[in-house]
Design a protein around this motif. Structure first.
Motif, PDB file in Angstrom:
ATOM      1  N   GLY A 129       0.749  -1.222  -0.062  1.00  0.00           N
ATOM      2  CA  GLY A 129      -0.011   0.019  -0.013  1.00  0.00           C
ATOM      3  C   GLY A 129       0.703   1.172   0.114  1.00  0.00           C
ATOM      4  N   ALA A 130       2.293   1.309  -0.313  1.00  0.00           N
ATOM      5  CA  ALA A 130       2.978   2.449  -0.132  1.00  0.00           C
ATOM      6  C   ALA A 130       2.670   3.489  -1.152  1.00  0.00           C
ATOM      7  CB  ALA A 130       4.413   2.030  -0.054  1.00  0.00           C
ATOM      8  N   GLY A 131       2.484   2.808  -2.522  1.00  0.00           N
ATOM      9  CA  GLY A 131       2.152   3.626  -3.422  1.00  0.00           C
ATOM     10  C   GLY A 131       2.659   3.319  -4.933  1.00  0.00           C
ATOM     11  N   LYS A 132       3.124   2.108  -4.920  1.00  0.00           N
ATOM     12  CA  LYS A 132       3.692   1.494  -6.144  1.00  0.00           C
ATOM     13  C   LYS A 132       3.051   1.486  -7.447  1.00  0.00           C
ATOM     14  CE  LYS A 132       4.367  -2.328  -4.105  1.00  0.00           C
ATOM     15  NZ  LYS A 132       4.043  -2.161  -2.584  1.00  0.00           N
ATOM     16  N   THR A 133       1.761   1.263  -7.142  1.00  0.00           N
ATOM     17  CA  THR A 133       0.917   1.164  -8.581  1.00  0.00           C
ATOM     18  C   THR A 133       0.498   2.779  -8.731  1.00  0.00           C
ATOM     19  OG1 THR A 133      -0.311  -0.711  -7.918  1.00  0.00           O
ATOM     20  CG2 THR A 133      -1.468   0.443  -9.489  1.00  0.00           C
ATOM     21  N   THR A 134       0.498   3.445  -7.944  1.00  0.00           N
ATOM     22  CA  THR A 134       0.240   5.042  -7.988  1.00  0.00           C
ATOM     23  C   THR A 134       1.301   5.578  -8.862  1.00  0.00           C
ATOM     24  OG1 THR A 134      -0.919   5.085  -5.781  1.00  0.00           O
ATOM     25  CG2 THR A 134       0.006   6.997  -6.796  1.00  0.00           C
ATOM     26  N   ASN A 149       6.943   8.810   0.340  1.00  0.00           N
ATOM     27  CA  ASN A 149       5.400   9.138  -0.097  1.00  0.00           C
ATOM     28  C   ASN A 149       4.528   9.337   1.046  1.00  0.00           C
ATOM     29  OD1 ASN A 149       3.719   9.434  -2.343  1.00  0.00           O
ATOM     30  ND2 ASN A 149       2.840   7.318  -2.011  1.00  0.00           N
ATOM     31  N   LYS A 150       3.335  10.089   0.707  1.00  0.00           N
ATOM     32  CA  LYS A 150       1.958  10.452   1.451  1.00  0.00           C
ATOM     33  C   LYS A 150       2.600  11.398   2.608  1.00  0.00           C
ATOM     34  CE  LYS A 150      -0.027   5.518   0.871  1.00  0.00           C
ATOM     35  NZ  LYS A 150      -0.961   4.719   1.322  1.00  0.00           N
ATOM     36  N   ASP A 160       1.454  13.987   2.634  1.00  0.00           N
ATOM     37  CA  ASP A 160       0.192  14.565   3.067  1.00  0.00           C
ATOM     38  C   ASP A 160      -0.390  14.336   4.132  1.00  0.00           C
ATOM     39  OD1 ASP A 160      -0.267  12.560   1.522  1.00  0.00           O
ATOM     40  OD2 ASP A 160      -2.194  13.175   1.227  1.00  0.00           O
ATOM     41  N   GLN A 161      -0.119  12.949   4.573  1.00  0.00           N
ATOM     42  CA  GLN A 161      -0.721  12.463   5.714  1.00  0.00           C
ATOM     43  C   GLN A 161       0.184  12.503   7.035  1.00  0.00           C
ATOM     44  OE1 GLN A 161      -1.859   8.411   4.469  1.00  0.00           O
ATOM     45  NE2 GLN A 161      -3.777   9.144   3.676  1.00  0.00           N
ATOM     46  N   HIS A 186       1.247  11.190  -3.781  1.00  0.00           N
ATOM     47  CA  HIS A 186       0.970  10.536  -4.684  1.00  0.00           C
ATOM     48  C   HIS A 186       2.009  10.205  -5.703  1.00  0.00           C
ATOM     49  CE1 HIS A 186      -3.551   9.929  -3.657  1.00  0.00           C
ATOM     50  NE2 HIS A 186      -3.453  11.311  -3.262  1.00  0.00           N
ATOM     51  N   ARG A 237      -4.360  -4.792   4.319  1.00  0.00           N
ATOM     52  CA  ARG A 237      -4.406  -4.391   3.179  1.00  0.00           C
ATOM     53  C   ARG A 237      -5.747  -4.942   2.389  1.00  0.00           C
ATOM     54  NH1 ARG A 237      -4.431  -0.992  -0.784  1.00  0.00           N
ATOM     55  NH2 ARG A 237      -2.829  -1.026  -2.532  1.00  0.00           N
ATOM     56  N   LYS A 241      -7.921  -4.314  -1.343  1.00  0.00           N
ATOM     57  CA  LYS A 241      -8.049  -3.459  -2.593  1.00  0.00           C
ATOM     58  C   LYS A 241      -8.836  -4.287  -3.577  1.00  0.00           C
ATOM     59  CE  LYS A 241      -3.499  -5.091  -4.487  1.00  0.00           C
ATOM     60  NZ  LYS A 241      -2.282  -4.496  -4.984  1.00  0.00           N
ATOM     61  N   ASN A 278      -9.550   1.207  -1.795  1.00  0.00           N
ATOM     62  CA  ASN A 278      -8.258   1.125  -1.462  1.00  0.00           C
ATOM     63  C   ASN A 278      -7.877   1.379  -0.069  1.00  0.00           C
ATOM     64  OD1 ASN A 278      -5.617   0.562  -2.641  1.00  0.00           O
ATOM     65  ND2 ASN A 278      -6.028   1.991  -4.278  1.00  0.00           N
ATOM     66  N   ASP A 335      -9.606   4.964   0.677  1.00  0.00           N
ATOM     67  CA  ASP A 335     -10.271   5.760  -0.166  1.00  0.00           C
ATOM     68  C   ASP A 335     -11.100   5.102  -1.450  1.00  0.00           C
ATOM     69  OD1 ASP A 335      -8.340   5.286  -2.312  1.00  0.00           O
ATOM     70  OD2 ASP A 335      -7.068   6.739  -1.388  1.00  0.00           O
TER      71      ASP A 335
HETATM   72  N1  LIG Z   1      -3.018  10.387   0.894  1.00  0.00           N
HETATM   73  C1  LIG Z   1      -2.360   9.726   0.169  1.00  0.00           C
HETATM   74  N2  LIG Z   1      -2.589   8.568  -0.299  1.00  0.00           N
HETATM   75  C2  LIG Z   1      -1.848   8.031  -1.234  1.00  0.00           C
HETATM   76  C3  LIG Z   1      -0.679   8.513  -1.651  1.00  0.00           C
HETATM   77  N3  LIG Z   1      -0.057   7.834  -2.584  1.00  0.00           N
HETATM   78  C4  LIG Z   1      -0.914   6.688  -2.646  1.00  0.00           C
HETATM   79  N4  LIG Z   1      -2.003   6.861  -2.038  1.00  0.00           N
HETATM   80  C5  LIG Z   1      -2.869   6.058  -1.988  1.00  0.00           C
HETATM   81  O1  LIG Z   1      -2.657   4.888  -1.253  1.00  0.00           O
HETATM   82  C6  LIG Z   1      -3.346   3.816  -1.761  1.00  0.00           C
HETATM   83  C7  LIG Z   1      -2.495   2.477  -2.034  1.00  0.00           C
HETATM   84  O2  LIG Z   1      -1.551   2.663  -3.141  1.00  0.00           O
HETATM   85  P1  LIG Z   1      -1.199   1.852  -4.191  1.00  0.00           P
HETATM   86  O3  LIG Z   1      -0.345   2.694  -5.225  1.00  0.00           O
HETATM   87  O4  LIG Z   1      -2.347   0.917  -4.623  1.00  0.00           O
HETATM   88  O5  LIG Z   1      -0.157   1.279  -3.458  1.00  0.00           O
HETATM   89  P2  LIG Z   1       0.621   0.032  -3.655  1.00  0.00           P
HETATM   90  O6  LIG Z   1       2.199  -0.094  -2.921  1.00  0.00           O
HETATM   91  O7  LIG Z   1       0.635  -0.313  -5.015  1.00  0.00           O
HETATM   92  O8  LIG Z   1      -0.060  -1.342  -2.978  1.00  0.00           O
HETATM   93  P3  LIG Z   1       0.294  -2.947  -3.021  1.00  0.00           P
HETATM   94  O9  LIG Z   1       0.577  -3.238  -4.431  1.00  0.00           O
HETATM   95  O10 LIG Z   1      -1.013  -3.538  -2.591  1.00  0.00           O
HETATM   96  O11 LIG Z   1       1.268  -3.285  -1.970  1.00  0.00           O
HETATM   97  C8  LIG Z   1      -4.208   3.973  -2.708  1.00  0.00           C
HETATM   98  O12 LIG Z   1      -5.343   4.602  -2.228  1.00  0.00           O
HETATM   99  C9  LIG Z   1      -3.700   5.381  -3.151  1.00  0.00           C
HETATM  100  O13 LIG Z   1      -4.384   6.391  -3.888  1.00  0.00           O
HETATM  101  C10 LIG Z   1      -0.359   9.902  -1.192  1.00  0.00           C
HETATM  102  O14 LIG Z   1       0.804  10.446  -1.312  1.00  0.00           O
HETATM  103  N5  LIG Z   1      -1.215  10.503  -0.167  1.00  0.00           N
END
Ligand SMILES: Nc1nc2c(ncn2[C@@H]2O[C@H](COP(=O)(O)OP(=O)(O)OP(=O)(O)O)[C@@H](O)[C@H]2O)c(=O)[nH]1
Length: 327
Positions: free
Chosen positions: A23-28, A162-163, A165-166, A193, A272, A274, A287, A294
């Motif tokens: 959930g760190a933001g890899k897909t983002t 990342n994140k 903003d939180q 993001h 986690r 999703k 997610n 969100d």
């Molecule tokens: N508030 C906030 N949310 C974020 C940020 N970056 C990502 N997210 C949210 O974090 C959640 C997880 O992001 P993903 O990109 O799916 O994370 P991931 O690392 O691909 O997740 P896994 O593959 O399941 O490990 C999503 O709801 C994103 O929208 C950010 O900078 N701030």
């Protein structure tokens, strides 16, 4: 091993490994990168999901880039042979200039990096960079995270903090100082993001001596409460003992209020979630990471299809709770 480009790497496919905890933001990050039109051409993404239900592939496929999914295991262990074969196959099929590998959130990059030294792979491609996405919220709690977490950071050439903003802004500069002290060879960029620019993402690794791919293994304690060392011992242990990944699929609609309540009352161990949730008026993509979530409207397949990752939970009870949300 040295990572700066050498003549032997010219003409080979460049591989960027995207690592980082659940959930760190890899897909983002990948969604963002694949929107950079200049880069989409001749780029292929290989996505690894630990669970059976592949979700990230669906999210990334909208970019028009070729996406290859490896599910039901982790590419750092049970699927490492598959990773090699997949990389070779997609190299033959697509002749890409660049391959992004999105590792699962529980993948240890050090084993993937060792695989990249395989002579057959090394003849076709070279590792350009390891980019690790770190949820800023987790830095302070790092001592509770285990070797896997450290490996993900130590293997990185670029960390996206990342994140932010939180996190309280005053903490961000403190985290950056601490990270520079702990990981002096690594570039750390604070992001929301994963808003990094292309120049930074693709910049060559500049250390003239080359940065070792894997450095010191530290003795962090993430997951020790769950099972000491289990993540470095690979997925079967996790899956069969304390670490559960499971999915929930239904074509029936969910009651929104009940589902909301279910989310709010989940035990902390459900880390986690999703996927898509169908309700009476449509379908949302949800997610959920460590108690925060969100959602946004989903125009794809109108069904409920969730992937969940949890520790030490009664999976039947969690699934039962979801079933009770169905109408
Ligand atoms: N508030 C906030 N949310 C974020 C940020 N970056 C990502 N997210 C949210 O974090 C959640 C997880 O992001 P993903 O990109 O799916 O994370 P991931 O690392 O691909 O997740 P896994 O593959 O399941 O490990 C999503 O709801 C994103 O929208 C950010 O900078 N701030």
């Amino acid at each position: 091993m040295h990572l700066h480009a050498t003549s032997s790497e010219e003409g080979k496919t460049a591989v960027i490994l995207v690592a980082g905890f659940l959930g760190a933001g890899k897909t983002t990050l990948l969604k963002r990168v694949l929107n950079w039109r200049t880069d989409a051409a001749k780029t292929v993404v290989l996505v690894n999901e630990f669970g059976k239900v592949g979700i990230d592939g669906d999210l990334l496929r909208t970019s028009g880039t070729d996406i290859v999914e490896l599910t039901s295991g982790c590419i750092c262990c049970t699927l490492s042979a598959d990773l090699k074969q997949s990389l070779m196959r997609l190299w033959e099929d697509f002749e890409p200039h660049r391959i992004f590998i999105e590792a699962s959130g529980v993948a240890d990059p050090t084993t993937i990096l060792s695989l990249m030294k395989d002579p057959q792979l090394a003849a076709m491609m070279h590792l350009q960079k390891v980019v690790t996405v770190l949820d800023a919220d987790f830095w302070e709690a790092r001592d509770h995270f285990g070797p896997l977490f450290y490996h993900q950071l130590e293997a990185a050439h670029l960390i996206l903090l990342n994140k932010i903003d939180q996190v309280d802004p005053s903490r961000v500069s403190l985290y950056l100082k601490e990270m520079h002290a702990a990981l002096p060879d690594c570039q750390v960029v604070p992001t929301v993001h994963c808003a990094v620019d292309a120049a930074t993402l693709f910049a060559p690794v500049e250390d003239a001596t080359g940065k070792p791919l894997a450095t010191v293994v530290t003795d962090g304690q993430l997951f020790e409460a769950i099972q000491p060392g289990h993540l470095s011992e690979h997925a079967p242990t996790m899956a069969t003992e304390h670490f559960s990944t499971f999915s929930f699929v239904s074509s029936k609609a969910m009651d929104q209020d009940r589902f909301h309540h279910w989310l709010q009352t989940l035990p902390l161990e459900v880390f986690r979630i999703k996927g898509t949730v169908r309700h009476r008026d449509g379908t949302d993509f949800i997610n959920f990471v460590g108690g925060k979530w969100d959602r946004y409207p989903w125009s794809g397949e109108q069904t409920t299809r969730l992937a969940l990752i949890a520790w030490n939970v009664d999976v039947d009870a969690i699934e039962g709770g979801l079933r009770e949300c169905l109408v």
